[in-house]
Scaffold this active site. Structure first.
Site, PDB file in Angstrom:
ATOM      1  N   CYS A 114       0.824  -1.225   0.000  1.00  0.00           N
ATOM      2  CA  CYS A 114       0.000   0.000   0.000  1.00  0.00           C
ATOM      3  C   CYS A 114       0.851   1.267   0.000  1.00  0.00           C
ATOM      4  CB  CYS A 114      -0.936   0.004   1.194  1.00  0.00           C
ATOM      5  SG  CYS A 114      -1.907  -1.503   1.323  1.00  0.00           S
ATOM      6  N   HIS A 254      -3.500   6.848   2.708  1.00  0.00           N
ATOM      7  CA  HIS A 254      -3.932   5.541   2.210  1.00  0.00           C
ATOM      8  C   HIS A 254      -5.343   5.239   2.702  1.00  0.00           C
ATOM      9  CE1 HIS A 254      -4.268   1.454   1.187  1.00  0.00           C
ATOM     10  NE2 HIS A 254      -3.944   0.966   2.371  1.00  0.00           N
ATOM     11  N   ASN A 284     -10.260  -0.713  -0.084  1.00  0.00           N
ATOM     12  CA  ASN A 284      -8.801  -0.566  -0.004  1.00  0.00           C
ATOM     13  C   ASN A 284      -8.198  -1.028  -1.329  1.00  0.00           C
ATOM     14  OD1 ASN A 284      -6.068  -0.840   0.485  1.00  0.00           O
ATOM     15  ND2 ASN A 284      -6.331  -1.773   2.514  1.00  0.00           N
TER      16      ASN A 284
HETATM   17  N1  ACO Z   1     -18.604  -9.627   8.596  1.00  0.00           N
HETATM   18  C1  ACO Z   1     -19.117  -9.956   9.793  1.00  0.00           C
HETATM   19  N2  ACO Z   1     -18.364 -10.351  10.831  1.00  0.00           N
HETATM   20  C2  ACO Z   1     -17.024 -10.404  10.631  1.00  0.00           C
HETATM   21  C3  ACO Z   1     -16.433 -10.075   9.416  1.00  0.00           C
HETATM   22  C4  ACO Z   1     -17.287  -9.677   8.361  1.00  0.00           C
HETATM   23  N3  ACO Z   1     -16.823  -9.328   7.153  1.00  0.00           N
HETATM   24  N4  ACO Z   1     -15.083 -10.216   9.528  1.00  0.00           N
HETATM   25  C5  ACO Z   1     -14.841 -10.620  10.788  1.00  0.00           C
HETATM   26  N5  ACO Z   1     -16.021 -10.736  11.456  1.00  0.00           N
HETATM   27  C6  ACO Z   1     -16.245 -11.152  12.829  1.00  0.00           C
HETATM   28  C7  ACO Z   1     -15.112 -11.966  13.385  1.00  0.00           C
HETATM   29  O1  ACO Z   1     -15.258 -13.311  13.032  1.00  0.00           O
HETATM   30  C8  ACO Z   1     -15.260 -11.721  14.854  1.00  0.00           C
HETATM   31  O2  ACO Z   1     -16.290 -12.561  15.344  1.00  0.00           O
HETATM   32  P1  ACO Z   1     -16.145 -13.245  16.794  1.00  0.00           P
HETATM   33  O3  ACO Z   1     -16.105 -12.102  17.757  1.00  0.00           O
HETATM   34  O4  ACO Z   1     -17.383 -14.075  16.874  1.00  0.00           O
HETATM   35  O5  ACO Z   1     -14.874 -14.026  16.744  1.00  0.00           O
HETATM   36  C9  ACO Z   1     -15.770 -10.287  14.949  1.00  0.00           C
HETATM   37  O6  ACO Z   1     -16.287  -9.972  13.649  1.00  0.00           O
HETATM   38  C10 ACO Z   1     -14.672  -9.297  15.279  1.00  0.00           C
HETATM   39  O7  ACO Z   1     -13.562  -9.579  14.435  1.00  0.00           O
HETATM   40  P2  ACO Z   1     -12.247  -8.736  14.520  1.00  0.00           P
HETATM   41  O8  ACO Z   1     -11.299  -9.220  13.485  1.00  0.00           O
HETATM   42  O9  ACO Z   1     -11.780  -8.680  15.925  1.00  0.00           O
HETATM   43  O10 ACO Z   1     -12.821  -7.301  14.115  1.00  0.00           O
HETATM   44  P3  ACO Z   1     -12.111  -5.936  14.135  1.00  0.00           P
HETATM   45  O11 ACO Z   1     -12.892  -4.980  14.930  1.00  0.00           O
HETATM   46  O12 ACO Z   1     -10.640  -6.048  14.428  1.00  0.00           O
HETATM   47  O13 ACO Z   1     -12.261  -5.483  12.613  1.00  0.00           O
HETATM   48  C11 ACO Z   1     -10.960  -5.359  10.602  1.00  0.00           C
HETATM   49  C12 ACO Z   1     -11.676  -6.258  11.595  1.00  0.00           C
HETATM   50  C13 ACO Z   1     -11.981  -4.425   9.954  1.00  0.00           C
HETATM   51  C14 ACO Z   1     -10.298  -6.220   9.535  1.00  0.00           C
HETATM   52  C15 ACO Z   1      -9.906  -4.529  11.367  1.00  0.00           C
HETATM   53  O14 ACO Z   1      -9.075  -5.355  12.133  1.00  0.00           O
HETATM   54  C16 ACO Z   1      -9.069  -3.700  10.466  1.00  0.00           C
HETATM   55  O15 ACO Z   1      -9.521  -2.731   9.868  1.00  0.00           O
HETATM   56  N6  ACO Z   1      -7.766  -4.043  10.331  1.00  0.00           N
HETATM   57  C17 ACO Z   1      -6.893  -3.392   9.397  1.00  0.00           C
HETATM   58  C18 ACO Z   1      -6.843  -4.266   8.217  1.00  0.00           C
HETATM   59  C19 ACO Z   1      -6.623  -3.574   6.935  1.00  0.00           C
HETATM   60  O16 ACO Z   1      -7.055  -2.453   6.678  1.00  0.00           O
HETATM   61  N7  ACO Z   1      -5.943  -4.288   6.066  1.00  0.00           N
HETATM   62  C20 ACO Z   1      -5.762  -3.827   4.741  1.00  0.00           C
HETATM   63  C21 ACO Z   1      -4.381  -4.016   4.297  1.00  0.00           C
HETATM   64  S1  ACO Z   1      -3.247  -3.107   5.250  1.00  0.00           S
HETATM   65  C22 ACO Z   1      -3.511  -1.562   5.011  1.00  0.00           C
HETATM   66  O17 ACO Z   1      -3.974  -1.204   3.956  1.00  0.00           O
HETATM   67  C23 ACO Z   1      -3.175  -0.575   6.060  1.00  0.00           C
END
Ligand code: ACO
Length: 327
Positions: A114, A254, A284
């Site tokens: 990214c 980003h 993204n």
């Molecule tokens: N829909 C519904 N539920 C979901 C989904 C979905 N798409 N994805 C995960 N869940 C569930 C999980 O299974 C979990 O359930 P559980 O509590 O029963 O186990 C619950 O939601 C919470 O999951 P987490 O992964 O803890 O959720 P979090 O609040 O951390 O959000 C996310 C996840 C959005 C991916 C977050 O961690 C994030 O934004 N991370 C950054 C990732 C990113 O942007 N990556 C891109 C590449 S890097 C970059 O560009 C910077």
């Protein structure tokens, strides 16, 4: 003093749109969950007959046209991507051909996920300031839809396909790039990666069965590093130019996720109204996100001469970068 300036911007976005409602028919997710956690409402998906170089060439052509530059006179084409046409040769060489620029100048890819576009801008800036090149085309392009596990709700809701580009030239006036800063932390390489398909773990039927050829991500870890490091990089960029947060007209960061942008906004003390955002419509798009946002902002007439733009991006590697430009 010679510095580089952005003489033209361009973008290319696939026609096909995938909404959160479409995704909720494919995996166990909902529009409400995706919007609340990421701010993403839809993303664009490239049609199967086209590759990264097609999108990149379209964006590059648009940037050259806006700069009034014939692509065949470009000295160097740099393509930031992790989803190039094939392992080799560089996607940039296909772009050169598609722009009708082959065999003029040089063309190469760089891999900084990214942060790839800002890494490319930094390299272009150095080439231009040393006088080695006069016109450099920097493209960020990703077709992440081809390396995502569409059955994994934790990753497939996040990404989209797009390309953005800038044509950079020399400037001896007040406008131009004031500085760039590049960073990496290889100790975090495995929190966001595509493990299979290279020399470390070649593509085998077993690897494919285990889905290790798709993006693997520790979302929570990435989130923490993204907020912390993009904010730190942005502060270093401001300090290096003797600027304060109040001096910044626009932040072009980003577009990973609206909550990451809000976290950066809080840490650098620049309100969200001064962050240009389009993550809701594109998701993204990795290296394409900064140039795509930049091009949209230009198209919408957001910038006036003298405006201070602050750039920041972070991605797999981890690699991150920041920069400041006077428009
Ligand atoms: N829909 C519904 N539920 C979901 C989904 C979905 N798409 N994805 C995960 N869940 C569930 C999980 O299974 C979990 O359930 P559980 O509590 O029963 O186990 C619950 O939601 C919470 O999951 P987490 O992964 O803890 O959720 P979090 O609040 O951390 O959000 C996310 C996840 C959005 C991916 C977050 O961690 C994030 O934004 N991370 C950054 C990732 C990113 O942007 N990556 C891109 C590449 S890097 C970059 O560009 C910077």
């Amino acid at each position: 003093m010679i510095r580089s300036r952005i003489a033209g911007t361009g973008r290319a976005v696939p026609a096909q749109i995938m909404t959160n409602a479409d995704l909720s028919k494919m995996v166990d997710t909902s529009d409400a969950w995706i919007v609340e956690r990421t701010g993403i409402r839809q993303r664009h998906i490239l049609e199967p007959s086209r590759a990264a170089s097609d999108l990149a060439a379209d964006a590059g052509r648009a940037a050259c046209a806006r700069a009034g530059v014939d692509p065949s006179t470009v000295d160097c084409i740099i393509v930031g991507t992790v989803t190039g046409d094939c392992p080799f040769p560089a996607t940039a060489t296909f772009v050169q051909k598609k722009l009708g620029a082959a065999p003029n100048g040089c063309a190469f890819d760089l891999s900084a996920a990214c942060a790839g576009f800002l890494y490319g801008v930094s390299i272009a800036d150095a080439f231009i300031r040393t006088g080695q090149f006069k016109r450099v085309l920097v493209v960020g392009v990703e077709v992440l839809s081809r390396i995502i596990d569409w059955t994994d709700r934790a990753t497939c809701v996040l990404f989209g396909d797009a390309a953005g580009a800038v044509l950079m030239t020399a400037s001896d006036g007040p406008s131009g790039l004031l500085s760039t800063h590049l960073f990496a932390d290889g100790a975090q390489a495995e929190i966001l990666w595509q493990p299979v398909g290279g020399s470390r773990e070649p593509l085998t039927p077993e690897a494919v069965a285990a889905k290790r050829h798709f993006v693997q991500m520790n979302g929570r870890e990435v989130y923490k590093h993204a907020v912390r490091n993009m904010a730190a990089g942005a502060r270093i960029a401001l300090d290096a130019n003797g600027l304060t947060p109040d001096d910044v007209t626009w932040v072009i960061a980003h577009q990973a996720n609206i909550r990451i942008l809000e976290g950066v906004s809080e840490r650098v003390n620049i309100p969200m109204e001064r962050f240009f955002t389009n993550v809701d419509r594109y998701g993204n798009t990795s290296s394409a996100s900064v140039p795509t946002a930049l091009d949209e902002a230009v198209e919408q007439g957001k910038f006036k001469p003298g405006d201070i733009l602050l750039f920041a991006a972070l991605g797999g590697g981890l690699a991150w970068a920041s920069g400041v430009a006077r428009w």
